[in-house]
Design an enzyme around this catalytic site. Structure first.
Site, PDB file in Angstrom:
ATOM      1  N   ASP A  75      16.751  72.897  16.034  1.00  0.00           N
ATOM      2  CA  ASP A  75      15.971  72.332  17.134  1.00  0.00           C
ATOM      3  C   ASP A  75      14.679  72.157  16.011  1.00  0.00           C
ATOM      4  O   ASP A  75      14.500  72.686  15.176  1.00  0.00           O
ATOM      5  CB  ASP A  75      15.707  73.236  18.104  1.00  0.00           C
ATOM      6  CG  ASP A  75      15.904  74.693  17.919  1.00  0.00           C
ATOM      7  OD1 ASP A  75      15.757  75.068  16.418  1.00  0.00           O
ATOM      8  OD2 ASP A  75      15.867  75.362  18.891  1.00  0.00           O
ATOM      9  N   GLU A 134      12.371  73.492  23.158  1.00  0.00           N
ATOM     10  CA  GLU A 134      11.072  74.281  23.938  1.00  0.00           C
ATOM     11  C   GLU A 134      10.962  73.628  25.557  1.00  0.00           C
ATOM     12  O   GLU A 134      10.629  74.633  26.331  1.00  0.00           O
ATOM     13  CB  GLU A 134       9.969  74.324  23.109  1.00  0.00           C
ATOM     14  CG  GLU A 134       9.922  75.199  21.911  1.00  0.00           C
ATOM     15  CD  GLU A 134      10.318  76.715  21.980  1.00  0.00           C
ATOM     16  OE1 GLU A 134      10.487  77.042  23.104  1.00  0.00           O
ATOM     17  OE2 GLU A 134      10.460  77.158  20.960  1.00  0.00           O
TER      18      GLU A 134
END
Length: 386
Positions: A75, A134
């Site tokens: 990520d 997130e």
């Protein structure tokens, strides 16, 4: 630049740390990653960009004698946190910080990719640099865009998350669920406002909201098996405008966590029942909304995870720690619900917690992480059985 060494990796991590970007806005991060990847040996690499998801990157490493395609995901987004580490390479972007260690994640992925750009793997490899972990569930978005089709679909998927509670460079994992699934919950209570001196002429939603929150506390304590995991937290309550006016509206915002999707669905069902009861008891309108998106529980595949743990335990250079499940969320769970795989921890040894303004992972974890993951992938490719 071809093969990234320790100094290169630290330089990359610090650059990424200085220039964090929020979910779906990781444009400079994307460009820096692309530049770094393009500096590697391109003989076996193919880089793919996704117009509908412009900050994402996919890299295909062609295997010499492929029996399978192995995926590795990292990520790339940061958090709306104002950094307080005092580091010389602190975030230069006001109010944004890599407070969850995604700068470490990206750097490790680049190190592993660099190795395989110089040492052609036997199996095909796919590296997915994913935006919006997130928030905005970037993994789910990518999957629904059908980016993992044809040769771009891994047969198995791996990914890591850094862990400040483990020694730097240690690998942590477990069979079953590693991370909980998460669901956002928003509750709107609608009654009737009025003068504080005449409560009989109003319908007070502060009282109704308090009753709702109080009743919800019994769900985990009395409706969930004590040996199973579930959490309900309401972190925000808004009601009223002034002390002498009865509030006719209230809004509660919170999160549900569960180690299985079945548990999350059970808690959702009980929350709806409580909402209906409060609506009836207080003569109020209670609207409850749930949003899980792509944040499913991270449920590791049994066969692949056993192989991963067996490798980590027997490898003399890997410090392995068997970990407990965590109630934190991770959208890699969505990808693992579609493609079998394993998520694991990389220890970064820090007193501060993930998402804190003082989070400062040990950089020695980077090289160790690259070495362990590279060795595991080579170990996996020597295993001819699926």
């Amino acid at each position: 630049m071809t093969l990234l060494n320790k100094e290169d990796l630290i330089h990359i991590r610090r650059h990424l740390h200085e220039y964090p970007e929020l979910a779906m806005h990781e444009f400079k991060t994307h460009d820096y990653l692309l530049e770094t990847i393009q500096s590697m040996n391109q003989d076996h690499l193919e880089v793919r960009e996704i117009p509908e998801l412009p900050t994402a990157l996919l890299v295909y490493v062609a295997g010499a004698n492929p029996q399978r395609t192995i995926g590795y995901r990292t990520d790339i987004d940061a958090l709306p946190v104002t950094e307080q580490t005092g580091l010389p390479f602190s975030s230069k972007i006001s109010g944004i910080m890599h407070a969850c260690g995604h700068d470490i994640h990206m750097t490790v992925a680049l190190g592993v990719l660099s190795w395989f750009s110089e040492h052609q793997p036997s199996d095909n490899l796919i590296f997915f640099f994913q935006p919006a972990e997130e928030s905005e569930n970037g993994g789910k978005v990518a999957y629904e865009l059908e980016v993992f089709e044809g040769k771009w679909r891994p047969d198995e998927f791996y990914g890591l998350h850094d862990n400040p509670g483990l020694p730097a460079g240690a690998i942590g994992c477990r069979m079953g669920t590693l991370f909980a699934g998460t669901t956002e919950v928003n509750v709107d209570l609608i009654g009737k406002s009025g003068h504080a001196a005449y409560p009989q002429n109003a319908n007070d939603m502060v009282v109704a909201a308090a009753e709702f929150i109080d009743q919800v506390q019994t769900i985990v304590s009395r409706s969930v098996n004590p040996i199973e995991g579930g959490v309900i937290t309401f972190g925000k309550l808004e009601a009223g405008t002034i002390r002498n006016v009865i509030a006719g509206n209230a809004r509660i915002e919170g999160t549900i966590r569960g180690l299985t999707q079945k548990m999350i669905e059970h808690i959702v069902g009980r929350l709806k029942m409580v909402a209906n009861g409060v609506a009836t008891s207080y003569g109020a309108e209670v609207n409850i909304d749930f949003n899980q998106g792509g944040y499913l529980p991270v449920e590791n595949n049994d066969d692949l995870t056993k192989r991963f743990i067996d490798f980590a335990k027997q490898d003399p250079d890997t410090q392995f720690v068997e970990t407990e499940p965590a109630m934190t969320g991770e959208d890699f769970g969505y990808l693992l619900s579609k493609i079998p795989g394993t998520m694991f921890w990389l220890g970064v040894d820090d007193d501060s917690q993930l998402h804190s303004a003082t989070f400062n992972p040990k950089e020695s974890s980077i090289e160790k992480g690259v070495e362990s993951i590279t060795k595991f992938l080579e170990y996996r490719m020597k295993n001819e059985t699926n």
